[in-house]
Scaffold this active site. Structure first.
Site, PDB file in Angstrom:
ATOM      1  N   THR A 132      17.853  -7.762   5.290  1.00 37.44           N
ATOM      2  CA  THR A 132      18.313  -6.266   5.404  1.00 37.44           C
ATOM      3  C   THR A 132      18.580  -5.813   6.799  1.00 37.44           C
ATOM      4  O   THR A 132      18.249  -6.325   7.905  1.00 37.44           O
ATOM      5  CB  THR A 132      16.878  -5.327   5.154  1.00 37.44           C
ATOM      6  OG1 THR A 132      17.323  -4.104   5.405  1.00 37.44           O
ATOM      7  CG2 THR A 132      15.692  -5.754   5.821  1.00 37.44           C
ATOM      8  N   ASP A 133      19.364  -4.727   6.989  1.00 40.69           N
ATOM      9  CA  ASP A 133      19.819  -4.409   8.352  1.00 40.69           C
ATOM     10  C   ASP A 133      18.753  -3.769   9.122  1.00 40.69           C
ATOM     11  O   ASP A 133      18.747  -3.615  10.359  1.00 40.69           O
ATOM     12  CB  ASP A 133      21.130  -3.647   8.263  1.00 40.69           C
ATOM     13  CG  ASP A 133      20.906  -2.143   7.524  1.00 40.69           C
ATOM     14  OD1 ASP A 133      19.877  -2.137   6.776  1.00 40.69           O
ATOM     15  OD2 ASP A 133      21.804  -1.318   7.631  1.00 40.69           O
ATOM     16  N   GLU A 134      17.701  -3.241   8.589  1.00 38.63           N
ATOM     17  CA  GLU A 134      16.523  -2.738   8.992  1.00 38.63           C
ATOM     18  C   GLU A 134      15.833  -3.684   9.962  1.00 38.63           C
ATOM     19  O   GLU A 134      15.196  -3.090  10.907  1.00 38.63           O
ATOM     20  CB  GLU A 134      15.478  -2.187   8.034  1.00 38.63           C
ATOM     21  CG  GLU A 134      16.295  -1.175   7.010  1.00 38.63           C
ATOM     22  CD  GLU A 134      15.458  -0.219   6.135  1.00 38.63           C
ATOM     23  OE1 GLU A 134      14.341   0.019   6.502  1.00 38.63           O
ATOM     24  OE2 GLU A 134      16.034  -0.266   4.841  1.00 38.63           O
ATOM     25  N   TYR A 158       7.604  -2.440   6.723  1.00 37.82           N
ATOM     26  CA  TYR A 158       8.838  -3.195   5.659  1.00 37.82           C
ATOM     27  C   TYR A 158       9.708  -3.996   6.493  1.00 37.82           C
ATOM     28  O   TYR A 158       9.824  -5.214   6.605  1.00 37.82           O
ATOM     29  CB  TYR A 158       9.502  -2.255   4.861  1.00 37.82           C
ATOM     30  CG  TYR A 158      10.741  -2.924   4.387  1.00 37.82           C
ATOM     31  CD1 TYR A 158      10.831  -3.944   3.550  1.00 37.82           C
ATOM     32  CD2 TYR A 158      11.941  -2.427   4.612  1.00 37.82           C
ATOM     33  CE1 TYR A 158      12.069  -4.391   2.855  1.00 37.82           C
ATOM     34  CE2 TYR A 158      13.135  -3.109   4.182  1.00 37.82           C
ATOM     35  CZ  TYR A 158      12.978  -3.896   3.277  1.00 37.82           C
ATOM     36  OH  TYR A 158      14.496  -4.592   2.577  1.00 37.82           O
ATOM     37  N   LYS A 162      10.129  -8.359   6.885  1.00 40.18           N
ATOM     38  CA  LYS A 162      11.403  -8.772   6.582  1.00 40.18           C
ATOM     39  C   LYS A 162      11.853  -9.477   8.020  1.00 40.18           C
ATOM     40  O   LYS A 162      12.447 -10.823   7.710  1.00 40.18           O
ATOM     41  CB  LYS A 162      12.598  -7.811   6.282  1.00 40.18           C
ATOM     42  CG  LYS A 162      12.301  -7.387   4.814  1.00 40.18           C
ATOM     43  CD  LYS A 162      12.535  -8.266   3.605  1.00 40.18           C
ATOM     44  CE  LYS A 162      13.693  -8.752   3.439  1.00 40.18           C
ATOM     45  NZ  LYS A 162      13.753  -9.579   2.425  1.00 40.18           N
ATOM     46  N   HIS A 292      10.718   7.285  11.158  1.00 37.49           N
ATOM     47  CA  HIS A 292      11.798   7.344  10.299  1.00 37.49           C
ATOM     48  C   HIS A 292      13.099   6.830  11.318  1.00 37.49           C
ATOM     49  O   HIS A 292      13.253   7.452  12.181  1.00 37.49           O
ATOM     50  CB  HIS A 292      12.002   8.770   9.998  1.00 37.49           C
ATOM     51  CG  HIS A 292      13.009   8.886   8.858  1.00 37.49           C
ATOM     52  ND1 HIS A 292      13.193  10.028   8.346  1.00 37.49           N
ATOM     53  CD2 HIS A 292      13.902   7.806   8.193  1.00 37.49           C
ATOM     54  CE1 HIS A 292      14.186   9.742   7.615  1.00 37.49           C
ATOM     55  NE2 HIS A 292      14.803   8.558   7.337  1.00 37.49           N
TER      56      HIS A 292
HETATM   57  P1  NAD Z   1      13.268  -4.377  -5.578  1.00 41.90           P
HETATM   58  O1  NAD Z   1      12.023  -4.020  -5.061  1.00 41.90           O
HETATM   59  O2  NAD Z   1      13.812  -3.632  -6.312  1.00 41.90           O
HETATM   60  O3  NAD Z   1      13.041  -5.897  -6.326  1.00 41.90           O
HETATM   61  C1  NAD Z   1      12.076  -6.895  -5.633  1.00 41.90           C
HETATM   62  C2  NAD Z   1      11.774  -7.876  -6.911  1.00 41.90           C
HETATM   63  O4  NAD Z   1      10.999  -8.872  -6.370  1.00 41.90           O
HETATM   64  C3  NAD Z   1      11.214  -7.404  -7.968  1.00 41.90           C
HETATM   65  O5  NAD Z   1      11.598  -7.726  -9.352  1.00 41.90           O
HETATM   66  C4  NAD Z   1       9.718  -7.710  -7.860  1.00 41.90           C
HETATM   67  O6  NAD Z   1       9.296  -7.828  -9.175  1.00 41.90           O
HETATM   68  C5  NAD Z   1      10.004  -9.136  -7.160  1.00 41.90           C
HETATM   69  N1  NAD Z   1       8.715  -9.445  -6.629  1.00 41.90           N
HETATM   70  C6  NAD Z   1       7.952  -8.825  -5.655  1.00 41.90           C
HETATM   71  N2  NAD Z   1       6.898  -9.622  -5.105  1.00 41.90           N
HETATM   72  C7  NAD Z   1       7.172 -10.939  -5.701  1.00 41.90           C
HETATM   73  C8  NAD Z   1       6.434 -12.074  -5.473  1.00 41.90           C
HETATM   74  N3  NAD Z   1       5.299 -12.034  -4.853  1.00 41.90           N
HETATM   75  N4  NAD Z   1       6.935 -13.032  -6.465  1.00 41.90           N
HETATM   76  C9  NAD Z   1       7.875 -13.017  -7.236  1.00 41.90           C
HETATM   77  N5  NAD Z   1       8.610 -11.910  -7.321  1.00 41.90           N
HETATM   78  C10 NAD Z   1       8.156 -10.903  -6.595  1.00 41.90           C
HETATM   79  O7  NAD Z   1      14.043  -4.874  -4.087  1.00 41.90           O
HETATM   80  P2  NAD Z   1      15.731  -5.069  -4.216  1.00 41.90           P
HETATM   81  O8  NAD Z   1      16.053  -3.529  -3.707  1.00 41.90           O
HETATM   82  O9  NAD Z   1      16.283  -5.452  -5.148  1.00 41.90           O
HETATM   83  O10 NAD Z   1      15.741  -5.893  -2.871  1.00 41.90           O
HETATM   84  C11 NAD Z   1      15.934  -7.397  -3.049  1.00 41.90           C
HETATM   85  C12 NAD Z   1      15.997  -8.120  -1.762  1.00 41.90           C
HETATM   86  O11 NAD Z   1      17.232  -7.333  -0.781  1.00 41.90           O
HETATM   87  C13 NAD Z   1      14.831  -7.932  -0.840  1.00 41.90           C
HETATM   88  O12 NAD Z   1      14.416  -8.896  -0.204  1.00 41.90           O
HETATM   89  C14 NAD Z   1      15.221  -6.553   0.159  1.00 41.90           C
HETATM   90  O13 NAD Z   1      14.716  -6.816   1.160  1.00 41.90           O
HETATM   91  C15 NAD Z   1      16.644  -7.211   0.186  1.00 41.90           C
HETATM   92  N6  NAD Z   1      17.538  -5.904   0.613  1.00 41.90           N
HETATM   93  C16 NAD Z   1      17.504  -4.589   0.055  1.00 41.90           C
HETATM   94  C17 NAD Z   1      18.266  -3.605   0.229  1.00 41.90           C
HETATM   95  C18 NAD Z   1      18.462  -2.322  -0.598  1.00 41.90           C
HETATM   96  O14 NAD Z   1      19.079  -1.297  -0.291  1.00 41.90           O
HETATM   97  N7  NAD Z   1      17.778  -2.325  -1.762  1.00 41.90           N
HETATM   98  C19 NAD Z   1      19.197  -3.783   1.287  1.00 41.90           C
HETATM   99  C20 NAD Z   1      19.182  -5.002   1.933  1.00 41.90           C
HETATM  100  C21 NAD Z   1      18.672  -5.846   1.652  1.00 41.90           C
HETATM  101  P1  TYD Z   2      15.455   4.848   1.123  1.00 42.84           P
HETATM  102  O1  TYD Z   2      16.378   4.780  -0.198  1.00 42.84           O
HETATM  103  O2  TYD Z   2      13.991   4.701   0.825  1.00 42.84           O
HETATM  104  O3  TYD Z   2      16.031   3.652   1.761  1.00 42.84           O
HETATM  105  P2  TYD Z   2      15.655   3.243   3.273  1.00 42.84           P
HETATM  106  O4  TYD Z   2      14.368   4.016   4.055  1.00 42.84           O
HETATM  107  O5  TYD Z   2      15.406   1.627   3.258  1.00 42.84           O
HETATM  108  O6  TYD Z   2      16.906   3.292   4.366  1.00 42.84           O
HETATM  109  O7  TYD Z   2      15.847   6.085   2.165  1.00 42.84           O
HETATM  110  C1  TYD Z   2      17.133   6.280   2.529  1.00 42.84           C
HETATM  111  C2  TYD Z   2      16.948   7.625   3.385  1.00 42.84           C
HETATM  112  O8  TYD Z   2      16.747   8.716   2.677  1.00 42.84           O
HETATM  113  C3  TYD Z   2      15.877   7.425   4.532  1.00 42.84           C
HETATM  114  O9  TYD Z   2      16.504   7.999   5.775  1.00 42.84           O
HETATM  115  C4  TYD Z   2      14.955   8.318   4.131  1.00 42.84           C
HETATM  116  C5  TYD Z   2      15.180   9.223   3.274  1.00 42.84           C
HETATM  117  N1  TYD Z   2      14.599   9.746   2.009  1.00 42.84           N
HETATM  118  C6  TYD Z   2      14.313  10.995   2.089  1.00 42.84           C
HETATM  119  O10 TYD Z   2      14.889  11.766   2.686  1.00 42.84           O
HETATM  120  N2  TYD Z   2      13.756  11.445   0.855  1.00 42.84           N
HETATM  121  C7  TYD Z   2      13.193  10.658  -0.133  1.00 42.84           C
HETATM  122  O11 TYD Z   2      12.567  11.084  -1.067  1.00 42.84           O
HETATM  123  C8  TYD Z   2      13.449   9.209  -0.097  1.00 42.84           C
HETATM  124  C9  TYD Z   2      12.949   8.230  -0.646  1.00 42.84           C
HETATM  125  C10 TYD Z   2      14.210   9.021   1.310  1.00 42.84           C
END
Ligand code: NAD
Ligand code: TYD
Length: 357
Positions: A132-134, A158, A162, A292
């Site tokens: 992630t970019d975070e 989180y 990561k 935040h």
């Molecule tokens: P998500 O939370 O929707 O899905 C995570 C999946 O991993 C789930 O299916 C869960 O059951 C599985 N999981 C969790 N713990 C596990 C374990 N111990 N063993 C096996 N499986 C397990 O997450 P996502 O949003 O699909 O993100 C996927 C990846 O992409 C993550 O590594 C996250 O850090 C990265 N990512 C997410 C975003 C985003 O915006 N969602 C952005 C950048 C990177």
């Molecule tokens: P989120 O979707 O949780 O992603 P991330 O924190 O990983 O960027 O949140 C996106 C942005 O929205 C973040 O600045 C937090 C804000 N946010 C709200 O304002 N209200 C909400 O209920 C949630 C879940 C997030």
């Protein structure tokens, strides 16, 4: 075949669907089915021999050893993680376990398998770590977007977990020679997104006439990418990324949270008008998230220059598709808002006070 971890989650399931739409190489999908994993996302693959699902934990070393020995994947694409910042604030332990210890276990299993390979198979093996970019921390309003060399400054449990996993992956390449690639992506949105994150939460709350909670002043900025664009970027990095390199993936789409929420309200006003008035009436400013991060933005020039990747969707086209998907998939939406989901909503939102504004 390739081994995908976390392939029942939001991005992982989109990736598995995208992968099998673009080719015929089978997928071994290892997922623990936590609250975020949902086999309904993969219903269209039922009976498809190219998809082998294994219900299991990436921390389970015996299981990992058996899967590598039996299936001998040519690559690993590692999505499995705990992924929600607010949950990491309430319970960081699960993040350290899965994101750090789980990645460690997977790296060790992949290394043991890779050591059994020879010649071309050994050189061609890939461990793709999805991050992630975070990990880069927070930007000021005038700062340049994150490049791949930006210092790591994670601020939440989180992002810290990561970041730790990114460091392990880097070290397994540097020390053992494991052919790894890492991608650091901005915020994704699209179908099958669990409604704890901003965009799906706002869509499902607006449809139910519930408040749309905006943390703080709503001016935090994220760089949004349609999930299928992330999937095509992962395919590009897995296919042609150079081992040991990292690639930033983003949508060139910086938006404040309030802009996002107003855009969703306007789309719902058009596609599903509410007789009670505009959905924007539900916007409610609430107590901010501790720590935040103010702004994330990705400089995605390296992946474009080296691998020719650019996002296909604009924010306007992607968010319209997303809202439409939620309108057309009411059964999926109803099912994911189960008892456990309601518990989370109570944990995260009940204590937040509505801010006078
Ligand atoms: P998500 O939370 O929707 O899905 C995570 C999946 O991993 C789930 O299916 C869960 O059951 C599985 N999981 C969790 N713990 C596990 C374990 N111990 N063993 C096996 N499986 C397990 O997450 P996502 O949003 O699909 O993100 C996927 C990846 O992409 C993550 O590594 C996250 O850090 C990265 N990512 C997410 C975003 C985003 O915006 N969602 C952005 C950048 C990177
Ligand atoms: P989120 O979707 O949780 O992603 P991330 O924190 O990983 O960027 O949140 C996106 C942005 O929205 C973040 O600045 C937090 C804000 N946010 C709200 O304002 N209200 C909400 O209920 C949630 C879940 C997030």
């Amino acid at each position: 075949m390739i081994l995908v971890t976390g392939g029942a989650g939001f991005i992982g399931s989109n990736f598995v669907l995208d992968w099998l739409e673009s080719g015929d190489e089978p997928v071994l999908n290892l997922d623990a089915l936590t609250y975020a994993g949902n086999l309904r996302n993969l219903e269209s693959l039922r009976g498809d021999a190219r998809h082998v699902f294994v219900h299991g934990d990436i921390c389970d070393r015996a299981l990992l050893a058996r899967l590598f020995a039996e299936h001998r994947p040519r690559a690993v694409v590692h999505f499995a993680a705990e992924s929600h910042v607010d949950r990491s604030i309430h319970g960081p332990g699960a993040f350290v376990r899965t994101n750090v210890e789980g990645t460690f276990a997977l790296l060790e299993a992949a290394r043991a398998h890779w050591n059994t390979l020879e010649g071309e198979a050994k050189a061609a093996f890939r461990f793709h770590h999805v991050s992630t970019d975070e990990v880069y921390g927070s930007l000021g309003p005038a700062d340049a977007p994150f490049s791949e060399t930006h210092p790591y400054q994670p601020n939440s449990p989180y992002s810290a977990s990561k970041a730790a996993s990114d460091h392990l992956v880097r070290a397994w390449h540097h020390t053992y020679g494991l052919p790894v690639v890492t991608s650091n992506c901005s915020n994704n949105y699209g179908p099958y997104h669990f409604p704890e994150k901003l965009i799906p939460l706002v869509i499902v709350n607006a449809l139910a006439g519930r408040p749309l909670p905006i943390y703080g002043d709503g001016l935090n900025v994220r760089d949004w990418l349609y999930v299928r664009d992330h999937c095509s970027a992962v395919r590009a990095v897995l296919g042609c990324g150079r081992p040991g390199e990292t690639y930033n993936i983003g949508g060139w789409n910086e938006k404040t949270n309030i802009e996002i929420v107003r855009t969703i309200c306007a789309l719902l006003d058009e596609l599903r008008p509410d007789p009670a008035g505009s959905h924007a009436r539900l916007i409610t400013f609430v107590t901010d998230r501790p720590g935040h991060d103010r702004r994330y933005a990705i400089d995605a020039r390296k992946i474009e220059r080296e691998l020719g990747w650019r996002p296909a969707e604009t924010f306007d086209s992607g968010i319209r598709k997303t809202v439409q998907w939620y309108l057309e998939n009411a059964a999926w939406v109803a099912e994911v808002q189960s008892g456990a989901y309601r518990d989370w909503v109570a944990t995260n939102y009940d204590a937040r006070r509505e801010a006078a504004r």
